[in-house]
Motif scaffolding. Structure first.
Motif, PDB file in Angstrom:
ATOM      1  N   GLN A  44       0.835  -1.211   0.000  1.00 13.82           N
ATOM      2  CA  GLN A  44       0.000   0.000   0.000  1.00 13.82           C
ATOM      3  C   GLN A  44       0.870   1.262   0.000  1.00 13.82           C
ATOM      4  O   GLN A  44       0.620   2.203  -0.762  1.00 13.82           O
ATOM      5  CB  GLN A  44      -0.897  -0.003   1.236  1.00 13.82           C
ATOM      6  N   SER A  47       2.533   1.629  -3.430  1.00  7.22           N
ATOM      7  CA  SER A  47       1.540   1.999  -4.436  1.00  7.22           C
ATOM      8  C   SER A  47       1.136   3.457  -4.314  1.00  7.22           C
ATOM      9  O   SER A  47       1.095   4.197  -5.310  1.00  7.22           O
ATOM     10  CB  SER A  47       0.309   1.101  -4.308  1.00  7.22           C
ATOM     11  N   GLN A  51       1.855   6.353  -7.083  1.00  7.24           N
ATOM     12  CA  GLN A  51       0.720   6.982  -7.753  1.00  7.24           C
ATOM     13  C   GLN A  51       0.684   8.495  -7.532  1.00  7.24           C
ATOM     14  O   GLN A  51       0.246   9.247  -8.402  1.00  7.24           O
ATOM     15  CB  GLN A  51      -0.588   6.346  -7.269  1.00  7.24           C
ATOM     16  N   ARG A  86       3.359  -4.639  -3.954  1.00 10.92           N
ATOM     17  CA  ARG A  86       2.547  -3.570  -4.559  1.00 10.92           C
ATOM     18  C   ARG A  86       1.411  -4.168  -5.379  1.00 10.92           C
ATOM     19  O   ARG A  86       0.258  -3.720  -5.280  1.00 10.92           O
ATOM     20  CB  ARG A  86       3.443  -2.703  -5.457  1.00 10.92           C
ATOM     21  N   GLN A  87       1.729  -5.188  -6.187  1.00 15.92           N
ATOM     22  CA  GLN A  87       0.712  -5.844  -7.006  1.00 15.92           C
ATOM     23  C   GLN A  87      -0.367  -6.485  -6.122  1.00 15.92           C
ATOM     24  O   GLN A  87      -1.556  -6.428  -6.433  1.00 15.92           O
ATOM     25  CB  GLN A  87       1.359  -6.917  -7.885  1.00 15.92           C
ATOM     26  N   TYR A  89      -1.366  -5.554  -3.119  1.00 14.03           N
ATOM     27  CA  TYR A  89      -2.250  -4.512  -2.602  1.00 14.03           C
ATOM     28  C   TYR A  89      -3.210  -4.017  -3.683  1.00 14.03           C
ATOM     29  O   TYR A  89      -4.423  -3.927  -3.462  1.00 14.03           O
ATOM     30  CB  TYR A  89      -1.432  -3.344  -2.054  1.00 14.03           C
ATOM     31  N   GLU A  90      -2.676  -3.715  -4.854  1.00 11.70           N
ATOM     32  CA  GLU A  90      -3.501  -3.135  -5.914  1.00 11.70           C
ATOM     33  C   GLU A  90      -4.535  -4.126  -6.454  1.00 11.70           C
ATOM     34  O   GLU A  90      -5.587  -3.732  -6.943  1.00 11.70           O
ATOM     35  CB  GLU A  90      -2.610  -2.625  -7.042  1.00 11.70           C
TER      36      GLU A  90
END
Length: 342
Positions: A44, A47, A51, A86-87, A89-90
């Protein structure tokens, strides 16, 4: 040592061992939950910073290098590992309902879900299935590799192609309980084999067969004897399905489906319902598991069947997942065209 202990001591000692193992298992589960939550929080943070452009893409490489230098004992925090977090979480951030389930699977299982699924629907399907069926990581990997999702979705959508009308009426909750195609890649069969060889190989690999068929199946018997009049008849494999509350008779055929096979199976189901089925149970179900089948012939054969019967085929090697995905895509396109025509 055990032989020298009294029954009372054996019972006491056994209880202590059980308590130790239970506590160890709970500790492992707790560690897994904390790890998954940690990876979620790290994913999270990465990410959100990427972003918002607080971090550039190269910062993740710097983070991986920093962790390696400052805390070399920490494993899994390489550039690849951090991007996996990261993947992770997303993949679930937008679905709060699903995200609450994540700690019920180990991190290794999540890595398989992230790397081997190609859509959110497929990933969530396996996530919920693994939790429901309590899959080990190896069992989950096997189901993904065998294209279980595609085969399950195709079976639900194409029930009229292999299920009798009586089956749909008597067991309205059956969609999803049976597959159109079973992948039996775990069978150790010679190139030339008999139906008896096929049957025995399934029994010898019963755990894997039930993993493929579904864990609501409980094995009742092999060559299950039915006595009608003064003659004996034998069902290849008899199971009980807990969800449907029905006996399920599997008849095995190493050849292509033939319409005359149904008569024999109908006879077995009648005998089961009259002589074996308990009062609280629902009518017995018959499954003809054949080497191959023609859908048109199956539809004709089942159209007037009064028994809850279905026809399935089996493969003894993994099916190309791209082929399964293409079949599922074509099925959805065909359904959309039907809706437009209506």
């Amino acid at each position: 040592m055990k032989a020298n202990l009294s029954k009372t001591l054996q019972s006491d000692f056994s209880g202590i061992v059980t308590e130790i193992r239970t506590a160890q298992q709970k500790a492992l589960q707790q560690v897994n939950q904390e790890l998954v939550l940690l990876y979620w929080r790290i994913g999270q943070r990465i990410s959100e910073r990427l972003q918002s452009a607080v971090w550039g893409e190269g910062v993740v490489d710097q983070l991986a290098a920093y962790i390696k230098e400052q805390a070399p004992e920490l494993k899994g925090f390489t550039r690849r590992g951090l991007y996996r977090m990261r993947q992770f979480y997303e993949a679930y951030a937008e679905d709060k309902k699903v995200s609450t389930l994540l700690t019920q699977l180990p991190w290794t299982a999540h890595l398989h879900l992230l790397s081997k699924t190609s859509s959110a629907e497929e990933r969530q399907f396996y996530l919920q299935l693994a939790i429901k069926e309590k899959y080990s990581v190896r069992e989950l990997e096997r189901q993904i590799d065998s294209g279980y999702y595609e085969r399950y979705m195709l079976a639900k959508g194409r029930q009229e192609a292999f299920v009798s009308t009586a089956m749909a009426q008597i067991h309205p909750n059956s969609p999803g309980a049976f597959l159109d195609t079973y992948v039996l890649d775990f069978l150790d069969l010679p190139q030339l084999h008999s139906e008896q060889d096929f049957q025995q190989s399934i029994v010898s690999n019963l755990k894997n067969f039930i993993l493929e068929a579904g864990r609501d199946f409980s094995f009742v018997g092999q060559n299950y004897r039915l006595q009608v009049g003064d003659k004996d008849f034998y069902i290849d494999l008899l199971f009980y399905h807990r969800g449907l509350q029905s006996l399920v008779a599997f008849e095995l055929k190493i050849t292509e489906f033939k319409p005359e096979y149904i008569g024999q199976l109908d006879f077995y189901l009648e005998a089961l319902d009259r002589e074996v089925k308990k009062e609280h149970e629902k009518p017995s179900i018959g499954v003809l598991l054949c080497k191959s089948k023609n859908d048109e012939i199956v539809k004709f054969s089942l159209s007037r069947s009064l028994s809850p019967t279905l026809i399935a085929q089996y493969e003894t090697a993994l099916i190309d997942k791209n082929l399964l995905k293409q079949k599922l895509h074509e099925f959805y396109e065909l359904e959309q065209l039907k809706e437009k025509d209506e």
